[in-house]
Design a protein around this motif. Structure first.
Motif, PDB file in Angstrom:
ATOM      1  N   ALA A   1     -30.508  21.879 -22.086  1.00 48.42           N
ATOM      2  CA  ALA A   1     -29.254  21.778 -21.320  1.00 48.42           C
ATOM      3  C   ALA A   1     -29.316  20.668 -20.285  1.00 48.42           C
ATOM      4  O   ALA A   1     -28.347  19.917 -20.109  1.00 48.42           O
ATOM      5  CB  ALA A   1     -28.942  23.106 -20.641  1.00 48.42           C
TER       6      ALA A   1
ATOM      7  N   TYR B   1     -28.834  17.152 -21.647  1.00 52.66           N
ATOM      8  CA  TYR B   1     -27.582  16.868 -22.345  1.00 52.66           C
ATOM      9  C   TYR B   1     -26.409  17.124 -21.395  1.00 52.66           C
ATOM     10  O   TYR B   1     -25.863  18.236 -21.346  1.00 52.66           O
ATOM     11  CB  TYR B   1     -27.477  17.758 -23.588  1.00 52.66           C
TER      12      TYR B   1
ATOM     13  N   GLU C   1     -23.359  16.597 -21.494  1.00 58.65           N
ATOM     14  CA  GLU C   1     -22.131  17.115 -22.110  1.00 58.65           C
ATOM     15  C   GLU C   1     -22.068  18.640 -22.046  1.00 58.65           C
ATOM     16  O   GLU C   1     -20.983  19.230 -21.898  1.00 58.65           O
ATOM     17  CB  GLU C   1     -22.037  16.656 -23.568  1.00 58.65           C
ATOM     18  N   VAL C   2     -23.218  19.296 -22.170  1.00 64.42           N
ATOM     19  CA  VAL C   2     -23.261  20.758 -22.110  1.00 64.42           C
ATOM     20  C   VAL C   2     -22.882  21.243 -20.719  1.00 64.42           C
ATOM     21  O   VAL C   2     -22.181  22.251 -20.554  1.00 64.42           O
ATOM     22  CB  VAL C   2     -24.666  21.270 -22.495  1.00 64.42           C
TER      23      VAL C   2
ATOM     24  N   GLY D   1     -19.103  20.594 -20.369  1.00 68.89           N
ATOM     25  CA  GLY D   1     -18.275  21.107 -21.463  1.00 68.89           C
ATOM     26  C   GLY D   1     -17.187  22.097 -21.082  1.00 68.89           C
ATOM     27  O   GLY D   1     -16.033  21.943 -21.521  1.00 68.89           O
TER      28      GLY D   1
ATOM     29  N   HIS E   1     -17.761  28.908 -14.852  1.00 71.99           N
ATOM     30  CA  HIS E   1     -18.473  27.686 -15.253  1.00 71.99           C
ATOM     31  C   HIS E   1     -19.757  27.533 -14.436  1.00 71.99           C
ATOM     32  O   HIS E   1     -20.843  27.309 -14.990  1.00 71.99           O
ATOM     33  CB  HIS E   1     -17.545  26.487 -15.041  1.00 71.99           C
TER      34      HIS E   1
ATOM     35  N   VAL F   1     -23.612  27.655 -15.892  1.00 70.95           N
ATOM     36  CA  VAL F   1     -24.472  26.477 -15.823  1.00 70.95           C
ATOM     37  C   VAL F   1     -25.666  26.698 -14.903  1.00 70.95           C
ATOM     38  O   VAL F   1     -26.826  26.488 -15.301  1.00 70.95           O
ATOM     39  CB  VAL F   1     -23.653  25.247 -15.365  1.00 70.95           C
TER      40      VAL F   1
ATOM     41  N   SER G   1     -28.344  29.094 -15.939  1.00 72.74           N
ATOM     42  CA  SER G   1     -29.104  28.695 -17.127  1.00 72.74           C
ATOM     43  C   SER G   1     -30.125  27.602 -16.833  1.00 72.74           C
ATOM     44  O   SER G   1     -31.083  27.436 -17.588  1.00 72.74           O
ATOM     45  CB  SER G   1     -28.160  28.219 -18.228  1.00 72.74           C
TER      46      SER G   1
END
Length: 215
Positions: free
Chosen positions: A169, A172, A174-175, A178, A205, A209, A212
């Protein structure tokens, strides 16, 4: 003294009003263009239509924009330059924790893009991507890639400082962003039948995020 007060209350002279009107005109043109692009699409919108919507003579718009592509590029810059400047400014707070800066970035993205008419640019790109790939390339270069770089930098800092877990994550961006794109599309498409509470979406959101990637 009385004559001074009278002068202070006098309306602006015609030349002053004309100068102010001229200074406001580019912003009015860009606002009209964004509205028409989102309503009709890029191909069906003419510069003359934008001039009419902006309330100016048809020939006047060519003093500011030679082509429709030039106008689109100006719309994108006007929409995203202040947002990207604000996000870049967050990176200049070296003493702030990476999680705090990432929260600010995500919240700002919602407040200044998802919750505003700027999301209409996304509708336009989805509709016109195949016919006008140069528009997509420009938007990617001016907005998407710069936004990704900002998020990637704060993730890198978080990993380096030990705040964030180094994993798929955090490698990247974008994750990480997203859900905001989902929210923008939802507002564009499903809002009339299933309204989204953006405050709740922001918290969801952030919860998804940060929980994680935080160590």
């Amino acid at each position: 003294m009385a004559s001074h007060k009278m002068r202070m209350s006098e309306p602006p002279k015609p030349a002053t009003r004309q100068r102010r009107r001229k200074e406001e005109r580019p912003g009015e043109i860009l606002a009209a263009a964004l509205t028409l692009f989102s309503e009709r699409g890029f191909s069906a919108t003419r510069l003359e239509d934008v001039a009419d919507r902006a309330g100016i003579a048809k020939g006047t718009i060519y003093l500011y924009f030679q082509t429709k592509e030039d106008l689109f590029e100006a719309v994108v810059r006007d929409a995203f330059a202040p947002l990207l400047e604000r996000l870049t400014g967050a990176l200049e707070l070296p003493s702030a924790k990476s999680a705090v800066i990432l929260r600010f970035i995500i919240e700002t993205l919602y407040r200044q893009m998802v919750a505003t008419e700027k999301r209409e640019i996304l509708r336009l790109l989805i509709a016109e991507a195949k016919r006008f790939p140069t528009l997509v390339s420009f938007y990617h270069r001016e907005a998407v890639s710069r936004g990704k770089a900002i998020v990637a930098e704060i993730l890198r800092r978080g990993i380096e400082s030990g705040e964030f877990r180094d994993g798929p994550a955090t490698r990247y961006p974008e994750v990480i962003i997203g859900p905001a794109i989902l929210a923008a599309i939802w507002k564009l498409v499903f809002e009339p039948v299933d309204p989204m509470d953006l405050d709740e979406m922001i918290e969801a959101h952030l919860d998804l995020v940060l929980n994680s990637i935080l160590k």
